[in-house]
Design an enzyme around this catalytic site. Structure first.
Site, PDB file in Angstrom:
ATOM      1  N   GLU A 114       0.858  -1.196   0.000  1.00 42.75           N
ATOM      2  CA  GLU A 114       0.000   0.000   0.000  1.00 42.75           C
ATOM      3  C   GLU A 114       0.883   1.230   0.000  1.00 42.75           C
ATOM      4  OE1 GLU A 114      -2.193  -0.027   3.639  1.00 42.75           O
ATOM      5  OE2 GLU A 114      -3.008  -2.004   3.239  1.00 42.75           O
ATOM      6  N   LYS A 116       2.222   4.548   1.475  1.00 43.94           N
ATOM      7  CA  LYS A 116       2.307   5.054   2.841  1.00 43.94           C
ATOM      8  C   LYS A 116       1.886   6.515   2.803  1.00 43.94           C
ATOM      9  CE  LYS A 116       5.385   4.997   6.806  1.00 43.94           C
ATOM     10  NZ  LYS A 116       5.316   6.386   7.225  1.00 43.94           N
ATOM     11  N   ASP A 118       1.355  10.203   3.996  1.00 44.61           N
ATOM     12  CA  ASP A 118       2.111  11.074   4.896  1.00 44.61           C
ATOM     13  C   ASP A 118       1.153  12.015   5.628  1.00 44.61           C
ATOM     14  OD1 ASP A 118       4.377  11.874   6.083  1.00 44.61           O
ATOM     15  OD2 ASP A 118       5.151  13.034   4.401  1.00 44.61           O
ATOM     16  N   TYR A 225      -6.846   1.826   6.638  1.00 43.24           N
ATOM     17  CA  TYR A 225      -6.110   0.643   6.194  1.00 43.24           C
ATOM     18  C   TYR A 225      -6.123  -0.508   7.177  1.00 43.24           C
ATOM     19  CZ  TYR A 225      -2.690   3.567   8.679  1.00 43.24           C
ATOM     20  OH  TYR A 225      -2.076   4.380   9.573  1.00 43.24           O
ATOM     21  N   LYS A 319      10.921   3.113   2.572  1.00 40.94           N
ATOM     22  CA  LYS A 319      10.984   4.576   2.405  1.00 40.94           C
ATOM     23  C   LYS A 319      11.566   4.911   1.043  1.00 40.94           C
ATOM     24  CE  LYS A 319       9.460   6.209   6.346  1.00 40.94           C
ATOM     25  NZ  LYS A 319      10.179   6.999   7.305  1.00 40.94           N
ATOM     26  N   CYS A 413      19.278  45.838   4.716  1.00 38.96           N
ATOM     27  CA  CYS A 413      18.571  45.321   3.541  1.00 38.96           C
ATOM     28  C   CYS A 413      19.537  45.290   2.363  1.00 38.96           C
ATOM     29  CB  CYS A 413      17.373  46.201   3.228  1.00 38.96           C
ATOM     30  SG  CYS A 413      16.602  45.784   1.657  1.00 38.96           S
ATOM     31  N   CYS A 416      18.051  48.077  -0.340  1.00 44.13           N
ATOM     32  CA  CYS A 416      17.971  49.528  -0.109  1.00 44.13           C
ATOM     33  C   CYS A 416      18.841  49.991   1.049  1.00 44.13           C
ATOM     34  CB  CYS A 416      16.527  49.947   0.140  1.00 44.13           C
ATOM     35  SG  CYS A 416      15.942  49.455   1.764  1.00 44.13           S
ATOM     36  N   CYS A 431      12.716  44.383   6.229  1.00 44.90           N
ATOM     37  CA  CYS A 431      13.103  45.715   5.790  1.00 44.90           C
ATOM     38  C   CYS A 431      11.845  46.561   5.931  1.00 44.90           C
ATOM     39  CB  CYS A 431      13.551  45.673   4.326  1.00 44.90           C
ATOM     40  SG  CYS A 431      13.638  47.307   3.588  1.00 44.90           S
ATOM     41  N   CYS A 436      11.447  50.590  -0.496  1.00 44.49           N
ATOM     42  CA  CYS A 436      12.513  49.670  -0.901  1.00 44.49           C
ATOM     43  C   CYS A 436      12.140  49.057  -2.254  1.00 44.49           C
ATOM     44  CB  CYS A 436      12.678  48.579   0.148  1.00 44.49           C
ATOM     45  SG  CYS A 436      13.764  47.257  -0.404  1.00 44.49           S
TER      46      CYS A 436
HETATM   47  S1  IVH Z   1      -0.122   0.197   8.760  1.00 45.02           S
HETATM   48  C1  IVH Z   1       0.955  -1.599  13.055  1.00 45.02           C
HETATM   49  N1  IVH Z   1      -0.497   1.377   6.469  1.00 45.02           N
HETATM   50  O1  IVH Z   1       2.852   5.112   9.007  1.00 45.02           O
HETATM   51  C2  IVH Z   1       1.164  -0.392  12.227  1.00 45.02           C
HETATM   52  N2  IVH Z   1       0.465   2.627   8.231  1.00 45.02           N
HETATM   53  O2  IVH Z   1       5.507   4.754  10.159  1.00 45.02           O
HETATM   54  C3  IVH Z   1       0.056  -0.256  11.278  1.00 45.02           C
HETATM   55  N3  IVH Z   1       0.920   4.969   7.647  1.00 45.02           N
HETATM   56  O3  IVH Z   1       1.847   4.987  12.359  1.00 45.02           O
HETATM   57  C4  IVH Z   1       0.323   0.815  10.313  1.00 45.02           C
HETATM   58  N4  IVH Z   1       0.171   4.874   5.595  1.00 45.02           N
HETATM   59  O4  IVH Z   1       0.423   6.373  10.734  1.00 45.02           O
HETATM   60  C5  IVH Z   1      -0.036   1.503   7.727  1.00 45.02           C
HETATM   61  N5  IVH Z   1      -0.931   2.307   4.374  1.00 45.02           N
HETATM   62  C6  IVH Z   1      -0.478   2.431   5.626  1.00 45.02           C
HETATM   63  C7  IVH Z   1       0.032   3.651   6.124  1.00 45.02           C
HETATM   64  C8  IVH Z   1       0.497   3.705   7.434  1.00 45.02           C
HETATM   65  C9  IVH Z   1       0.698   5.647   6.522  1.00 45.02           C
HETATM   66  C10 IVH Z   1       1.530   5.538   8.874  1.00 45.02           C
HETATM   67  C11 IVH Z   1       0.860   5.166  10.160  1.00 45.02           C
HETATM   68  C12 IVH Z   1       1.937   4.559  11.027  1.00 45.02           C
HETATM   69  C13 IVH Z   1       3.169   5.099  10.383  1.00 45.02           C
HETATM   70  C14 IVH Z   1       4.347   4.196  10.674  1.00 45.02           C
END
Ligand code: IVH
Length: 694
Positions: A114, A116, A118, A225, A319, A413, A416, A431, A436
């Site tokens: 999946e 991730k 942010d 999720y 990552k 500055c 000016c 400034c 300016c």
């Molecule tokens: S599963 C047991 N799925 O990433 C942990 N986490 O770095 C279950 N996050 O605290 C997390 N997208 O806030 C999961 N598709 C995803 C995610 C996800 C973002 C975040 C989540 C977690 C953090 C860990």
């Protein structure tokens, strides 16, 4: 069921359906206006039949306000974090560990990959399909009860479609879509305020804001999720699926938002391919993602693998490599914007990063430079994160020239030579010289920008030229420009792809610019007010001022107290507007704009077109009411023709007070202004509403 109750139900279903199409699938079936009509019809029916209002009605997303802070919530199943993998090797090592833990051992294990998201993690509790609680992760064992804010997120259903009976906990991520983040920063920029750093921090900050009405406007969204299993509070009736893939599908069927790009991968090779695909593909998404989460698909195997104190053993986060490059920082320079803010930035040896050549990177402010310890001549790591502007991450100390010296913020500055100043608690140096040249360029570019006077073609490079040639010194000068003056100018706009300035003659474009400038004369007053660049006056405040004061003359003449009678104009904005008009040079400038033929009136509908039963009355709200938010009270009063002001004066008709009312109530009592408690306020609203009916 009565026909009205039927219609209310039908409307709620339709609204939820369209919310899903819009907020979850990104594929609306009807226009925004048609959607608003449905919502208004429902609001209207509910107002007439309050007995039909239920907490999960789409009209009840913003309801109430926490009296003081958020309550603490205990997570029965701890919210764990994820272990990380930074490259293919580490991904394969994770797979090894998983396969060792599985029986008989060596066969490939299937995963779900999946994106991730942010944002910040959130735990939702549904009782018999109704959303009853939303909690932040906090330290993993205890978070905060942010239900009131979670309810405002339109992607999150207040009621599940065919959800299981009993209590169920769903976890996921709340995030701020890029577009919403960009919009917020455009508004900050226009108001001359410091920008938000990134969508994640902004989402987290918003979630903890105590005003749900504000949260609702920010446009947060969410993806879920996880269905929490293994806790004693899971409903016995819930037959958990056997795989994670089936869980995601079930959640989707309950109308929960699930990020659609997840994929079931037969083995780790397919996972590696998924990660590689999205390392580039992520730029096309409407949200920020910093990696891929890889989860064992078979839920029984997950159970068996268990967790360490911090991480589950059945999942890891890959990552994405940050998009970084190394280059030489030639020197640290300081640029000055229209508000006078002096911002350090790095002039770099041009370097290719994520598809474009970078020759400049931001350094945010003097404190940031000191923190990072970068110096002129350093070889530095630069990074292109979620935001478009690259930033300097850190110097590579081993490559530092022996004769290098620490950088110091200039005291004057760079444009000016005025002395730069900063307020005690501010990080920004400014400034303060209004004349300016750097501030003038910035103000002119703002004046001409799309959301201000909307003069297409009048960007920074042309403004630079106009000033350099002595053709323009202020806004009013723009209206005297001729085609003959513009055509021969040579401008050098920056090509965003190569980041290089490309000089060209303005030529025929000159005529367009003159036409555009002429056209801008008939803009509404609200655009002009915004274009003037008054501190704290963004688009919205400008529109309010235009609507309430109708003409530039009336606005200019308004004392601070009168400015504050306009809705949502507080003391800070009022003082800033007053100070702007009190500066004699600004008065002259506005007179010259008028002489040039620039429209100085508002065409927006009068706020009191229909004189309501409370017309002419001014209210001040203070403290927290149990039954409605301040916004709802303001709306009700304005509907009845009253004005709502932020501060109490002798002219105030009523001060309405709720819990924890402060100095405003005291002031009202001192001035002898009539005060109303919540019940008296309701009585007055009810009576006036009745009077208003034909
Ligand atoms: S599963 C047991 N799925 O990433 C942990 N986490 O770095 C279950 N996050 O605290 C997390 N997208 O806030 C999961 N598709 C995803 C995610 C996800 C973002 C975040 C989540 C977690 C953090 C860990």
């Amino acid at each position: 069921m009565t026909p009205i109750a039927d219609r209310v139900r039908e409307l709620r279903d339709a609204i939820r359906h369209h919310e899903e199409r819009y907020y979850i699938h990104n594929a609306p079936e009807i226009s925004d206006e048609a959607f608003d009509r449905l919502l208004h019809e429902l609001e209207h029916l509910e107002a007439e039949h309050p007995e039909l209002v239920t907490p999960d009605s789409p009209t009840q997303r913003v309801a109430g306000r926490p009296a003081e802070g958020f309550a603490t919530v205990e997570h029965l199943v701890p919210m764990l974090s994820l272990d990380n993998a930074y490259n293919e090797e580490e991904l394969r090592a994770f797979d090894e560990r998983v396969r060792k833990g599985a029986e008989p051992g060596e066969a490939p294990v299937a995963y779900v990959a999946e994106l991730k998201i942010d944002g910040l993690s959130i735990a939702l509790t549904y009782d018999d399909g109704r959303l009853v609680r939303g909690a932040t992760r906090g330290d993993g064992s205890r978070g905060e009860d942010v239900t009131i804010n979670v309810r405002t997120i339109r992607a999150i259903p207040l009621a599940l479609r065919n959800g299981p009976p009993g209590r169920i906990e769903i976890r996921g991520e709340v995030y701020l879509p890029r577009a919403a983040f960009d919009r917020m920063n455009r508004e900050m920029e226009a108001a001359g305020e410091p920008l938000y750093a990134n969508p994640r921090n902004t989402a987290a900050g918003t979630m903890r804001n105590l005003d749900p009405a504000l949260v609702s406007k920010r446009g947060l969204s969410a993806f879920m999720y996880q269905v929490v299993t293994g806790a004693s509070h899971l409903p016995v009736t819930y037959q958990a699926p056997e795989t994670h893939a089936a869980t995601l599908t079930a959640m989707r069927d309950w109308s929960l938002p699930v990020e659609p790009h997840w994929r079931r991968c037969e083995d780790i090779n397919a996972v590696v391919a998924f990660c590689a695909e999205w390392a580039d593909g992520r730029r096309t998404l409407e949200f920020e993602t910093d990696g891929v989460v890889i989860k064992v698909d078979d839920l029984a195997l997950r159970e068996k693998l268990g967790a360490t104190a911090k991480f589950p053993r059945w999942a890891t986060a890959f990552k994405f490599p940050a998009q970084q490059a190394h280059t030489v920082l030639r020197r640290i320079l300081v640029s000055v914007g229209r508000t006078g803010a002096a911002t350090p930035y790095a002039e770099l040896e041009p370097v290719l990063l994520a598809g474009s050549t970078i020759s400049m990177a931001t350094l945010h402010n003097a404190d940031d430079v000191a923190r990072k310890g970068v110096r002129d001549g350093d070889t530095v790591v630069i990074e292109k994160g979620g935001d478009v502007i690259p930033k300097v991450v850190a110097p590579i100390l081993s490559l530092r020239p022996p004769d290098s010296v620490p950088w110091v913020m200039p005291t004057r500055c760079p444009v000016c030579d005025s002395v730069l100043r900063r307020d005690e608690e501010e990080v920004v140096w400014r400034c303060e010289n209004l004349s300016c040249p750097a501030r003038i360029v910035g103000s002119l570019v703002h004046f001409a920008s799309r959301t201000a006077m909307n003069v297409e073609g009048l960007g920074a490079s042309l403004v630079d030229q106009l000033i350099a040639q002595g053709l323009v010194r202020d806004f009013a000068d723009l209206y005297a420009l001729t085609v003959d003056q513009l055509e021969p100018l040579v401008v050098a706009p920056r090509d965003p792809k190569s980041d290089r300035a490309v000089p060209r003659k303005l030529g025929k474009v000159g005529r367009n610019v003159v036409d555009q400038i002429a056209r801008s004369k008939s803009n509404d007053l609200s655009r002009l007010i915004y274009a003037l660049g008054i501190r704290h006056v963004g688009e919205k405040v400008a529109a309010t001022l235009a609507r309430y004061f109708r003409t530039m003359d009336q606005l200019r003449a308004a004392p601070v107290e009168a400015l504050q009678t306009a809705p949502e104009i507080g003391p800070v904005v009022a003082a800033s507007v007053r100070a702007f008009f009190d500066e004699p040079r600004n008065g002259v400038l506005i007179d010259r704009l008028r002489d040039a033929g620039v429209n100085m009136t508002s065409q927006a509908p009068e706020p009191t077109d229909v004189p309501g039963p409370l017309a002419g009355k001014t209210f001040v709200l203070t403290g927290t009411m149990a039954s409605m938010t301040r916004e709802q009270a303001t709306e009700a009063l304005e509907r009845l023709g009253a004005k709502v002001s932020a501060s109490v004066s002798k002219k105030t008709s009523y001060v309405v007070y709720g819990e924890e009312a402060g100095t405003k109530l005291e002031k009202a009592q001192k001035l002898g202004v009539e005060t109303l408690d919540e019940a008296q306020f309701h009585a007055l609203i009810m009576k006036s509403t009745r009077n208003q009916e034909p």
